[in-house]
Write a protein that holds these residues in place. Structure first.
Motif, mmCIF file in Angstrom:
data_model
loop_
_atom_site.group_PDB
_atom_site.id
_atom_site.type_symbol
_atom_site.label_atom_id
_atom_site.label_comp_id
_atom_site.label_asym_id
_atom_site.label_seq_id
_atom_site.Cartn_x
_atom_site.Cartn_y
_atom_site.Cartn_z
ATOM 1 N N GLY A 179 0.808 -1.211 0.000
ATOM 2 C CA GLY A 179 0.000 0.000 0.000
ATOM 3 C C GLY A 179 0.842 1.261 0.000
ATOM 4 N N ALA A 180 1.926 1.267 0.774
ATOM 5 C CA ALA A 180 2.835 2.417 0.784
ATOM 6 C C ALA A 180 3.526 2.560 -0.565
ATOM 7 C CB ALA A 180 3.863 2.269 1.907
ATOM 8 N N GLN A 181 3.928 1.431 -1.148
ATOM 9 C CA GLN A 181 4.595 1.472 -2.446
ATOM 10 C C GLN A 181 3.670 2.012 -3.526
ATOM 11 O OE1 GLN A 181 6.004 -2.562 -2.953
ATOM 12 N NE2 GLN A 181 7.164 -2.489 -1.037
ATOM 13 N N GLU A 182 2.397 1.568 -3.508
ATOM 14 C CA GLU A 182 1.490 2.062 -4.544
ATOM 15 C C GLU A 182 1.136 3.528 -4.310
ATOM 16 O OE1 GLU A 182 -1.853 -0.606 -4.783
ATOM 17 O OE2 GLU A 182 -2.315 -0.426 -2.648
ATOM 18 N N LEU A 187 5.758 14.397 -0.964
ATOM 19 C CA LEU A 187 5.811 13.418 0.112
ATOM 20 C C LEU A 187 6.963 13.751 1.054
ATOM 21 C CD1 LEU A 187 5.097 10.041 -1.719
ATOM 22 C CD2 LEU A 187 3.504 11.616 -0.613
ATOM 23 N N ARG A 188 6.761 13.477 2.322
ATOM 24 C CA ARG A 188 7.744 13.828 3.350
ATOM 25 C C ARG A 188 8.143 12.575 4.121
ATOM 26 N NH1 ARG A 188 6.047 18.735 7.055
ATOM 27 N NH2 ARG A 188 6.140 19.638 4.958
ATOM 28 N N VAL A 189 9.442 12.357 4.268
ATOM 29 C CA VAL A 189 9.948 11.201 5.002
ATOM 30 C C VAL A 189 9.558 11.308 6.472
ATOM 31 C CG1 VAL A 189 12.009 9.935 5.734
ATOM 32 C CG2 VAL A 189 11.882 10.862 3.414
ATOM 33 N N GLN A 190 9.028 10.219 7.004
ATOM 34 C CA GLN A 190 8.679 10.133 8.420
ATOM 35 C C GLN A 190 9.693 9.297 9.203
ATOM 36 O OE1 GLN A 190 5.769 11.404 10.045
ATOM 37 N NE2 GLN A 190 5.423 12.594 8.193
ATOM 38 N N ALA A 191 10.284 8.299 8.541
ATOM 39 C CA ALA A 191 11.277 7.438 9.205
ATOM 40 C C ALA A 191 12.090 6.713 8.153
ATOM 41 C CB ALA A 191 10.587 6.423 10.125
ATOM 42 N N ARG A 192 13.312 6.353 8.550
ATOM 43 C CA ARG A 192 14.206 5.582 7.682
ATOM 44 C C ARG A 192 14.753 4.382 8.440
ATOM 45 N NH1 ARG A 192 15.936 8.267 2.998
ATOM 46 N NH2 ARG A 192 15.470 10.519 2.962
ATOM 47 N N ALA A 193 15.138 3.349 7.690
ATOM 48 C CA ALA A 193 15.887 2.228 8.249
ATOM 49 C C ALA A 193 17.336 2.667 8.447
ATOM 50 C CB ALA A 193 15.809 1.032 7.312
ATOM 51 N N ALA A 246 8.875 5.128 6.211
ATOM 52 C CA ALA A 246 7.565 5.745 6.424
ATOM 53 C C ALA A 246 7.584 7.132 5.799
ATOM 54 C CB ALA A 246 7.232 5.832 7.912
ATOM 55 N N PHE A 247 6.433 7.528 5.255
ATOM 56 C CA PHE A 247 6.314 8.853 4.663
ATOM 57 C C PHE A 247 4.857 9.288 4.719
ATOM 58 C CE2 PHE A 247 5.966 5.819 1.150
ATOM 59 C CZ PHE A 247 4.804 6.238 0.499
ATOM 60 N N SER A 248 4.639 10.570 4.484
ATOM 61 C CA SER A 248 3.287 11.109 4.429
ATOM 62 C C SER A 248 3.245 12.195 3.366
ATOM 63 C CB SER A 248 2.846 11.659 5.783
ATOM 64 O OG SER A 248 3.713 12.709 6.192
ATOM 65 N N ALA A 249 2.030 12.520 2.936
ATOM 66 C CA ALA A 249 1.837 13.522 1.893
ATOM 67 C C ALA A 249 1.478 14.862 2.504
ATOM 68 C CB ALA A 249 0.730 13.078 0.943
ATOM 69 N N ASP A 250 1.902 15.931 1.843
ATOM 70 C CA ASP A 250 1.469 17.276 2.221
ATOM 71 C C ASP A 250 0.050 17.455 1.698
ATOM 72 O OD1 ASP A 250 3.840 17.979 3.494
ATOM 73 O OD2 ASP A 250 4.772 18.619 1.626
ATOM 74 N N ALA A 251 -0.907 16.966 2.449
ATOM 75 C CA ALA A 251 -2.304 16.990 2.043
ATOM 76 C C ALA A 251 -3.157 17.193 3.285
ATOM 77 C CB ALA A 251 -2.678 15.671 1.353
ATOM 78 N N CYS A 268 2.035 6.378 5.499
ATOM 79 C CA CYS A 268 2.397 5.201 4.712
ATOM 80 C C CYS A 268 3.640 4.578 5.329
ATOM 81 C CB CYS A 268 2.689 5.585 3.269
ATOM 82 S SG CYS A 268 1.345 6.502 2.453
ATOM 83 N N VAL A 269 3.564 3.283 5.665
ATOM 84 C CA VAL A 269 4.677 2.614 6.332
ATOM 85 C C VAL A 269 5.071 1.356 5.564
ATOM 86 C CG1 VAL A 269 4.011 3.516 8.593
ATOM 87 C CG2 VAL A 269 3.204 1.267 7.902
ATOM 88 N N GLN A 270 6.362 1.076 5.531
ATOM 89 C CA GLN A 270 6.859 -0.070 4.789
ATOM 90 C C GLN A 270 6.786 -1.363 5.599
ATOM 91 O OE1 GLN A 270 8.048 -0.377 1.311
ATOM 92 N NE2 GLN A 270 7.434 -2.322 2.207
ATOM 93 N N TRP A 271 6.775 -1.247 6.918
ATOM 94 C CA TRP A 271 6.720 -2.458 7.740
ATOM 95 C C TRP A 271 5.266 -2.899 7.929
ATOM 96 C CZ3 TRP A 271 7.712 2.364 9.820
ATOM 97 C CH2 TRP A 271 6.916 2.794 10.870
ATOM 98 N N HIS A 272 5.044 -3.888 8.800
ATOM 99 C CA HIS A 272 3.723 -4.508 8.960
ATOM 100 C C HIS A 272 3.192 -4.309 10.384
ATOM 101 C CE1 HIS A 272 3.104 -6.661 5.130
ATOM 102 N NE2 HIS A 272 4.421 -6.585 5.059
#
Length: 262
Positions: free
Chosen positions: A122-125, A199-205, A212-217, A223-227
């Motif tokens: 979902g984050a990737q799409e 899009l704005r980075v929220q977290a990195r590995a 993780a990232f979020s949109a300026d909206a 949106c998170v890459q983990w589960h």
């Protein structure tokens, strides 16, 4: 002819759309959604509504009844033609039927300010829908590590904590968790390459990969890459994420469909 919701018909819980994946079971096609994602929506105190697919002219009607959208993870990948590449590994599953409508759905969700929580695929799409690109095989791109699960291990090990994420100070994720870093599970072969505009980075590995990232909206979106849906009820970080999502969905519902007065 549509019938407007009256006070007596307003759902007691916020309604969260959960787009389904598409899978052949035997000789027949099925629409499916993982139970753990549905359970996550319920943990957020919301009512899940699994949506099999939608034609472009049906999306707005679906969003008219939505108080939130959760984009699930999946064994399938977003087709790379959507970010200008050919398929790197033809043995990996795709789901073009899901692509066909979720890539149209995501910008409309954000434009309306409907709360969005996107997980793994979902984050990737979400990144692709907004103009970003993906690493098709992140483990083959130095200095990134191998973020794939070991299929020879039990599922509890595959979905167990595998690395930290480093949270951007002052970010939405920072405000939700209050933690500068925490451990997450890592079960993916693809990941964000170029982040889409806005899009704005929220977290990195630790290897620098966007986790993780979020949109300026307007409205809540994460949106998170983990589960986080994996054993979410017993994971404090997951409970915070789903709690924040649920609160945002309830607030959206109350603004657009005020609950009946006592």
């Amino acid at each position: 002819m549509s019938v407007p919701l009256t006070a007596s018909k307003i759902p007691a819980k916020p309604v969260v759309l959960v787009p389904a994946c598409n899978r052949m079971l035997g000789h027949h096609p099925f629409h499916i959604a993982g139970k753990k994602y549905v359970d996550g929506v319920r943990l957020a105190q919301c009512q899940p509504l699994i949506v099999p697919s939608a034609e472009p002219d049906e999306i707005e009607a679906l969003l008219d009844i939505a108080d939130g959208v959760l984009l699930t993870g999946s064994p399938s990948n977003v087709h790379p033609r959507h970010f200008g590449e050919a398929v790197l590994d033809t043995t990996l599953p795709l789901d073009e039927q899901r692509d066909a409508w979720t890539l149209l759905l995501i910008p409309r969700v954000l434009a309306r300010g409907i709360p969005l929580l996107a997980i793994c695929r979902g984050a990737q799409e979400a990144n692709v829908a907004l103009g970003g690109t993906l690493h098709q095989a992140v483990h083959a791109v130095p200095p990134h590590q191998d973020h794939r699960a070991d299929d020879s291990q039990p599922v509890e090990v595959q979905y167990g904590p595998s690395h930290d994420v480093l949270v951007e100070p002052g970010s939405l994720l920072d405000r939700i968790t209050g933690e500068p870093r925490f451990r997450v599970n890592s079960v993916h072969g693809q990941a964000v390459n170029r982040l889409a505009p806005g899009l704005r980075v929220q977290a990195r590995a630790p290897d620098g990969l966007v986790e993780a990232f979020s949109a300026d909206a307007p409205g809540f979106n994460l949106c998170v890459q983990w589960h986080p849906e994996w054993q979410a009820a017993s994971n404090p970080i997951s409970r915070q994420l789903f709690g924040a999502f649920g609160e945002a969905c309830a607030a959206y519902r109350d603004r657009h469909r005020p609950p009946p007065s006592a």
